[in-house]
Motif scaffolding. Structure first.
Motif, mmCIF file in Angstrom:
data_model
loop_
_atom_site.group_PDB
_atom_site.id
_atom_site.type_symbol
_atom_site.label_atom_id
_atom_site.label_comp_id
_atom_site.label_asym_id
_atom_site.label_seq_id
_atom_site.Cartn_x
_atom_site.Cartn_y
_atom_site.Cartn_z
ATOM 1 N N SER A 13 0.833 -1.199 0.000
ATOM 2 C CA SER A 13 0.000 0.000 0.000
ATOM 3 C C SER A 13 0.863 1.243 0.000
ATOM 4 N N ALA A 14 1.952 1.219 0.778
ATOM 5 C CA ALA A 14 2.858 2.362 0.807
ATOM 6 C C ALA A 14 3.535 2.549 -0.542
ATOM 7 N N LEU A 15 3.916 1.430 -1.170
ATOM 8 C CA LEU A 15 4.560 1.507 -2.472
ATOM 9 C C LEU A 15 3.653 2.138 -3.519
ATOM 10 N N ILE A 16 2.399 1.702 -3.548
ATOM 11 C CA ILE A 16 1.492 2.153 -4.610
ATOM 12 C C ILE A 16 1.068 3.602 -4.422
ATOM 13 N N THR A 17 1.090 4.087 -3.184
ATOM 14 C CA THR A 17 0.688 5.462 -2.922
ATOM 15 C C THR A 17 1.638 6.450 -3.580
ATOM 16 N N ASN A 18 2.960 6.145 -3.572
ATOM 17 C CA ASN A 18 3.951 7.075 -4.085
ATOM 18 C C ASN A 18 4.634 6.532 -5.341
ATOM 19 N N ALA A 19 3.962 5.619 -6.034
ATOM 20 C CA ALA A 19 4.609 4.917 -7.138
ATOM 21 C C ALA A 19 4.877 5.842 -8.314
ATOM 22 N N GLN A 20 6.040 5.669 -8.945
ATOM 23 C CA GLN A 20 6.371 6.270 -10.218
ATOM 24 C C GLN A 20 6.418 5.148 -11.255
ATOM 25 N N PHE A 21 6.404 5.510 -12.532
ATOM 26 C CA PHE A 21 6.466 4.494 -13.558
ATOM 27 C C PHE A 21 7.853 3.870 -13.595
ATOM 28 N N THR A 22 7.912 2.580 -13.811
ATOM 29 C CA THR A 22 9.165 1.878 -14.061
ATOM 30 C C THR A 22 9.034 1.151 -15.395
ATOM 31 N N GLU A 23 10.150 0.989 -16.079
ATOM 32 C CA GLU A 23 10.125 0.424 -17.417
ATOM 33 C C GLU A 23 10.251 -1.096 -17.372
ATOM 34 N N ASN A 24 9.290 -1.789 -18.004
ATOM 35 C CA ASN A 24 9.371 -3.240 -18.130
ATOM 36 C C ASN A 24 10.251 -3.640 -19.307
ATOM 37 N N TRP A 25 10.036 -3.019 -20.448
ATOM 38 C CA TRP A 25 10.857 -3.287 -21.632
ATOM 39 C C TRP A 25 10.795 -2.104 -22.583
ATOM 40 N N ASN A 26 11.769 -2.052 -23.469
ATOM 41 C CA ASN A 26 11.908 -0.919 -24.380
ATOM 42 C C ASN A 26 12.498 -1.433 -25.690
ATOM 43 N N VAL A 27 11.830 -1.180 -26.800
ATOM 44 C CA VAL A 27 12.357 -1.575 -28.108
ATOM 45 C C VAL A 27 12.323 -0.376 -29.042
ATOM 46 N N ARG A 28 13.266 -0.352 -29.973
ATOM 47 C CA ARG A 28 13.316 0.674 -31.002
ATOM 48 C C ARG A 28 13.432 -0.001 -32.362
ATOM 49 N N TYR A 29 12.867 0.638 -33.372
ATOM 50 C CA TYR A 29 12.886 0.039 -34.706
ATOM 51 C C TYR A 29 13.168 1.101 -35.765
ATOM 52 N N GLN A 30 14.045 0.734 -36.715
ATOM 53 C CA GLN A 30 14.313 1.521 -37.914
ATOM 54 C C GLN A 30 14.263 0.603 -39.118
ATOM 55 N N SER A 456 15.121 18.943 -38.317
ATOM 56 C CA SER A 456 15.554 18.238 -39.526
ATOM 57 C C SER A 456 15.001 16.824 -39.666
ATOM 58 N N HIS A 457 14.756 16.133 -38.544
ATOM 59 C CA HIS A 457 14.342 14.717 -38.577
ATOM 60 C C HIS A 457 15.290 13.884 -39.441
ATOM 61 N N ALA A 458 16.583 14.204 -39.391
ATOM 62 C CA ALA A 458 17.552 13.498 -40.233
ATOM 63 C C ALA A 458 17.629 12.015 -39.871
ATOM 64 N N ILE A 459 17.550 11.703 -38.588
ATOM 65 C CA ILE A 459 17.558 10.311 -38.136
ATOM 66 C C ILE A 459 16.335 10.093 -37.254
ATOM 67 N N GLU A 460 15.540 9.078 -37.570
ATOM 68 C CA GLU A 460 14.314 8.793 -36.822
ATOM 69 C C GLU A 460 14.309 7.345 -36.345
ATOM 70 N N LYS A 461 13.652 7.120 -35.202
ATOM 71 C CA LYS A 461 13.407 5.762 -34.710
ATOM 72 C C LYS A 461 12.016 5.695 -34.101
ATOM 73 N N MET A 462 11.347 4.575 -34.319
ATOM 74 C CA MET A 462 10.097 4.297 -33.621
ATOM 75 C C MET A 462 10.433 3.666 -32.277
ATOM 76 N N CYS A 463 9.836 4.181 -31.205
ATOM 77 C CA CYS A 463 10.132 3.706 -29.850
ATOM 78 C C CYS A 463 8.858 3.141 -29.221
ATOM 79 N N LEU A 464 8.992 1.983 -28.607
ATOM 80 C CA LEU A 464 7.865 1.323 -27.967
ATOM 81 C C LEU A 464 8.343 0.789 -26.627
ATOM 82 N N ASN A 465 7.645 1.160 -25.546
ATOM 83 C CA ASN A 465 8.033 0.597 -24.260
ATOM 84 C C ASN A 465 6.838 0.371 -23.357
#
Length: 561
Positions: A13-30, A456-465
């Motif tokens: 209960s204490a954890l969820i009251t002050n919880a911030q987001f944590t990352e489970n996984w992260n992928v990028r695609y070009q 410029s958007h010279a280099i782009e990546k799609m990000c999913l997490n």
């Protein structure tokens, strides 16, 4: 044992009251790492098994299997990708579209629609360039594995046709909003696409060069839209209902008492849990207040039943409206520096409360110059997840930063209760596209794009997490009675096996450990009784989440000895 459980409950209960987001996984695609090509995700959806589907737009100097194209050629594609619950790419489809629509800010767009039905079939909508050089709209339906294309349908006129939005009915029919441009004339049309015909059919056209449509919502018999009507150069909010057969049922215009000055725009429309129609938009109030966010409520017959404006700063924008807990809706708005979620009574839009979040980039910046909201999703527990983009100035130049925020009850107070780091800088400029909630874990899948640079958007990546708080559930006090007696675990405590008995068909069973990590997942295939083998689990306390075929779920505590 009860003392141990009580201690764990207090800690959680204490954890969820002050919880911030944590990352489970992260992928990028070009599609390619070469500069000056497009790599941009547009839509995201998560199925009942926790798999994530992404639709995006890509251009490349390589073909679909990665081979370099000859003669400096460019391949333009829309790509549909499937990731499992761990973020592993497990299947994809590529569609050659012969060109993307170049928009301002480095955006190159082809795809516009991604929907799942109750059987987890996948529907997509995208634009492509035909042999005559004109743009047409393509709709496709796939099975969940993406291995089978079930049907496809094309909408084509002699003009240029651009898909804007789409929804899928319970029967599997696509209703789409299409923008038709012929010379200097622009007309918005409603289109049906089904498995009965390879040709999609327009069933209603709005007034050319006068009515602009931004959003649609559907029921089994009607289509509801919002946008604006232009009269003598001034915009007023347009809301309309059209039958599925193509007859206009009703149409309303709203000008906030400023019919000859200012612009009023409907940005988003939805159908409430009570069957009524809700619109989010932006209206001009006066020279002092500037623009305010607005929510408008209509009955299904077109009678206005409620209206609420939100004024936080001199320029408020109303972005989205969503069903909240029973009896409430959430209106999401922003100023140049803050996001507001207003909790409104669903019967008349009177305000209940509101919460404000000021996204602050974690990297150096001079000023926040603007905020846009991309999406809102509401969990089964009534928490609102809001995602968008912060535009910042810095010494190096302008950049975008992505934010994801959670709003809900902290005790009895509705407030901002969790935030992802607001990330971005001049060489990694982010733009948030969409979010989806994983029904297995109440974690949020965030789709965003990163560019070097903002201009410029010279280099782009799609990000999913996948982002999660510390626990996807709230444990009840040991003395409380269960919400329902629909789920029984026996034996409990268990040693090697446990049987889960339910009063209705079950889709999936998931076990979580006390850190909120998934320990086991098992498909139930609609059975009412499921046996889980526990021999591979460590001793301890787990949460058993049972997801029923109708999408509802219940959780029970399981002790493994």
């Amino acid at each position: 044992m009860k003392q141990l459980i009580l201690v764990m409950m207090i800690l959680c209960s204490a954890l969820i009251t002050n919880a911030q987001f944590t990352e489970n996984w992260n992928v990028r695609y070009q599609a390619t790492g070469t500069q000056n090509f497009s790599n941009e995700g547009r839509k995201v959806a998560v199925d009942a098994m926790g798999n994530t589907f992404v639709l995006g737009d890509f251009s490349s100097d390589r073909d679909s299997v990665g081979n370099m194209l000859s003669g400096g050629a460019t391949q333009y594609t829309v790509r549909l990708q499937k990731y499992n619950y761990l973020g592993t790419l497990i299947y994809w489809r590529t569609f050659i579209v012969n060109g993307l629509l170049a928009l301002g800010g480095g955006e190159n767009v082809g795809s516009f629609g991604l929907e799942l039905d109750a059987s987890n079939n996948v529907y997509i909508g995208y634009n492509y360039v035909n042999s005559l050089g004109n743009r047409d709209v393509v709709f496709k339906k796939f099975n969940n594995t993406l291995t089978t294309e079930i049907w496809n349908s094309i909408y084509a006129t002699p003009a240029n046709d651009y898909g804007v939005d789409m929804k899928v009915s319970a029967s599997g029919q696509i209703t789409s909003l299409v923008k038709i441009i012929s010379g200097t004339n622009t007309t918005y049309a409603l289109v049906h696409a089904t498995n009965f015909s390879s040709t999609a059919v327009s069933f209603y056209n709005f007034i050319m060069n006068s009515e602009v449509i931004n959003s649609l919502a559907i029921t089994s018999r009607e289509v509801f839209v919002t946008g604006y009507t232009v009269t003598s150069g001034v915009k007023s909010i347009l809301v309309a209902s059209i039958s599925s057969a193509g007859s206009l049922i009703w149409k309303q215009n709203f000008d906030n008492n400023t019919p000859t000055s200012g612009n009023d725009i409907g940005n988003h429309i939805m159908i409430g849990l009570n069957g009524m129609v809700y619109v989010a938009g932006t209206v001009y109030t006066n020279a002092t207040n500037g623009f305010d966010a607005i929510a408008i409520l209509y009955s299904t017959t077109g009678a206005r039943r409620g209206l609420q404006t939100v004024h936080i700063g001199t320029d408020d924008t109303g972005w989205r409206i969503a069903n909240g807990p029973v009896g409430y809706v959430y209106l999401v708005s922003s100023t140049a520096s803050a996001v507001t979620v207003s909790k409104l009574n669903s019967s008349n839009l009177t305000p209940n409360t509101k919460a404000i979040y000021t996204p602050t980039p974690i990297t150096d910046y001079l000023a926040v110059t603007g905020i846009s909201v991309a999406d809102i999703k509401v969990s089964s527990s009534g928490n609102a997840y809001v995602a968008g983009t912060v535009t910042c100035s810095s010494q190096a130049g302008t950049y975008g930063a992505s934010f994801l925020s959670k709003f809900g009850l902290n005790g009895v107070v509705f407030k901002n209760i969790g935030n992802m780091d607001v990330s971005g800088n001049f060489t990694s400029s982010y733009k948030t596209e969409a979010i989806a909630i994983n029904p297995l874990r109440t974690d949020v899948v965030l789709l965003k794009n990163v560019a070097n640079t903002y201009t410029s958007h010279a280099i782009e990546k799609m990000c999913l997490n996948s982002q999660d708080v510390s626990l996807p559930f709230r444990l009840a006090d040991e003395t409380q009675q269960p919400i329902a007696s629909n789920v029984t675990l026996s034996p409990n405590p268990a040693i090697s096996n446990v049987t889960i008995s339910c009063q209705q068909p079950v889709s999936t069973v998931v076990l979580y450990d006390m850190l909120g990590k998934q320990a086991m997942i098992q498909s139930a295939d609609g059975q009412n009784s499921i046996n889980l083998a526990l021999s591979n689990l460590n001793n301890g306390i787990y949460i058993c989440k049972v997801i029923f075929k109708d999408g509802q779920s219940e959780s029970r505590r399981l002790v493994v000895q």
